[in-house]
Write an enzyme that holds these catalytic residues in place. Structure first.
Site, short mmCIF file in Angstrom:
data_model
loop_
_atom_site.label_atom_id
_atom_site.label_comp_id
_atom_site.label_asym_id
_atom_site.label_seq_id
_atom_site.Cartn_x
_atom_site.Cartn_y
_atom_site.Cartn_z
CE LYS A 9 1.19 -9.05 -10.91
NZ LYS A 9 0.33 -10.24 -10.82
CB SER A 25 -0.92 9.02 -3.95
OG SER A 25 -2.08 8.27 -3.96
CE1 TYR A 58 1.16 12.06 -6.14
CE2 TYR A 58 -1.22 12.19 -6.16
CZ TYR A 58 0.00 12.61 -5.67
OH TYR A 58 0.05 13.58 -4.69
#
Length: 128
Positions: A9, A25, A58
């Protein structure tokens, strides 16, 4: 049995660009990718803290040390420069792998610079 677990994360990154007509992305500062263990082209989930919008896309590698978090393509409808987002990647693990596994948590501050890392999320306590 395979479990889908949090792998990594990047917490509270600030969106620096939102490029609707750009291929790709989320371009993420390469230092953040390296610190988190998220690989280029890996599927990621992004959660916008400012507006609650979520999306799956992605990762692309941006220049190391640039601080870039650029939300590109249709995902640009979900985040704007200045928004805070959480970027997460997941992994499938079996019971044996899970015994030794801990996610990589990268926390960022101003300029999307790493403030610290951790291997676990503190327990949430009840409000007083």
């Amino acid at each position: 049995m395979q479990l889908n677990m949090l792998k990594a994360k990047i917490h509270r990154a600030t969106v620096t660009h939102a490029e609707l007509h750009y291929e790709g992305s989320i371009a993420i500062d390469g230092l953040l990718l390296d610190a988190s263990g998220i690989r280029e082209y890996e599927q990621i989930h992004a959660w916008n803290i400012n507006n609650g919008k979520r999306f799956v896309t992605y990762a692309l590698r941006a220049e190391e040390g640039s601080g870039i978090i650029s939300v590109n393509g249709s995902a640009a409808h979900r985040a704007q420069p200045g928004d805070l987002i959480i970027i997460a990647a997941f992994v499938h693990l079996n019971e044996v792998e899970l015994e030794k596994f801990q996610p990589t948590l990268v926390y960022v501050g101003e300029g999307n610079r790493i403030s610290h890392t951790n291997r676990s999320i503190p327990k949430q306590m009840a409000a007083a």
